[in-house]
Write a protein that holds these residues in place. Structure first.
Motif, mmCIF file in Angstrom:
data_model
loop_
_atom_site.group_PDB
_atom_site.id
_atom_site.type_symbol
_atom_site.label_atom_id
_atom_site.label_comp_id
_atom_site.label_asym_id
_atom_site.label_seq_id
_atom_site.Cartn_x
_atom_site.Cartn_y
_atom_site.Cartn_z
ATOM 1 N N THR A 1 7.543 13.693 -86.617
ATOM 2 C CA THR A 1 8.540 14.758 -86.762
ATOM 3 C C THR A 1 9.960 14.237 -86.938
ATOM 4 O O THR A 1 10.837 14.977 -87.362
ATOM 5 C CB THR A 1 8.510 15.701 -85.543
ATOM 6 O OG1 THR A 1 8.743 14.938 -84.358
ATOM 7 C CG2 THR A 1 7.176 16.420 -85.449
ATOM 8 N N HIS A 2 10.204 12.993 -86.613
ATOM 9 C CA HIS A 2 11.541 12.398 -86.709
ATOM 10 C C HIS A 2 11.430 11.031 -87.385
ATOM 11 O O HIS A 2 11.571 9.995 -86.744
ATOM 12 C CB HIS A 2 12.169 12.245 -85.329
ATOM 13 C CG HIS A 2 12.419 13.533 -84.639
ATOM 14 N ND1 HIS A 2 11.462 14.185 -83.919
ATOM 15 C CD2 HIS A 2 13.529 14.305 -84.591
ATOM 16 C CE1 HIS A 2 11.970 15.300 -83.438
ATOM 17 N NE2 HIS A 2 13.216 15.400 -83.828
ATOM 18 N N ASP B 1 13.393 9.478 -89.062
ATOM 19 C CA ASP B 1 14.642 8.717 -89.101
ATOM 20 C C ASP B 1 14.797 7.817 -87.872
ATOM 21 O O ASP B 1 15.703 6.994 -87.816
ATOM 22 C CB ASP B 1 15.839 9.667 -89.194
ATOM 23 C CG ASP B 1 15.916 10.626 -88.018
ATOM 24 O OD1 ASP B 1 14.848 11.043 -87.512
ATOM 25 O OD2 ASP B 1 17.036 10.985 -87.612
ATOM 26 N N ALA C 1 18.587 8.732 -79.360
ATOM 27 C CA ALA C 1 17.668 9.639 -80.044
ATOM 28 C C ALA C 1 16.493 10.023 -79.150
ATOM 29 O O ALA C 1 16.123 11.200 -79.060
ATOM 30 C CB ALA C 1 17.160 8.993 -81.337
ATOM 31 N N LEU D 1 15.403 13.783 -77.025
ATOM 32 C CA LEU D 1 14.109 14.428 -77.223
ATOM 33 C C LEU D 1 13.247 14.380 -75.963
ATOM 34 O O LEU D 1 12.030 14.485 -76.041
ATOM 35 C CB LEU D 1 13.390 13.762 -78.402
ATOM 36 C CG LEU D 1 14.130 13.864 -79.728
ATOM 37 C CD1 LEU D 1 13.513 12.939 -80.754
ATOM 38 C CD2 LEU D 1 14.128 15.297 -80.215
#
Length: 128
Positions: free
Chosen positions: A59-60, A62, A105, A109
């Protein structure tokens, strides 16, 4: 796990394959040194962490280790006294930036990746 079981299950091949997905030599070494556990709670914890990591990466996309260098030799040299050169400092800076980005990051989350966030928080005890 007994060595024979690891060979029967082709663990060395699995670890080589896993290591091929790592971003730098430090991760490669850690992947190749993994050993299976026979303790159900350890296995369950590792599986949960793996599920979180897979979900996070799907989902991420990056989030990653871009810019990370293996600075272990530089740290060893610095501890022994030799002077680091400007390119060495650039490697250290790049690695620290990438680590800070990844840490921030993952901590953002923590609701969906609590195990990974907990691991990330243990890596550094600084206010990010």
């Amino acid at each position: 796990m007994e060595r024979q079981h690891g060979i029967t299950l082709e663990l060395p091949k699995v670890l080589v394959k896993l290591a091929s997905y790592t971003a730098f030599s430090g991760g490669t070494e850690l992947a190749q040194a993994l050993e299976p556990s026979t303790f159900p709670e350890v296995v369950a914890q590792r599986l949960a962490e793996t599920r979180e990591a897979r979900a996070l990466l799907s989902t991420h996309n990056d989030i990653g280790l871009g810019g990370v260098r293996d600075i272990r030799p530089l740290a060893g040299n610095a501890a022994r006294g030799p002077m680091l050169l400007p390119p060495d400092f650039l490697s250290v800076r790049s690695t620290l930036r990438a680590a800070r980005y990844l840490l921030r990051a993952v901590l953002k989350l923590r609701a969906t990746s609590p195990r990974l966030a907990s691991s990330a928080a243990r890596v550094v005890h600084a206010d990010v």
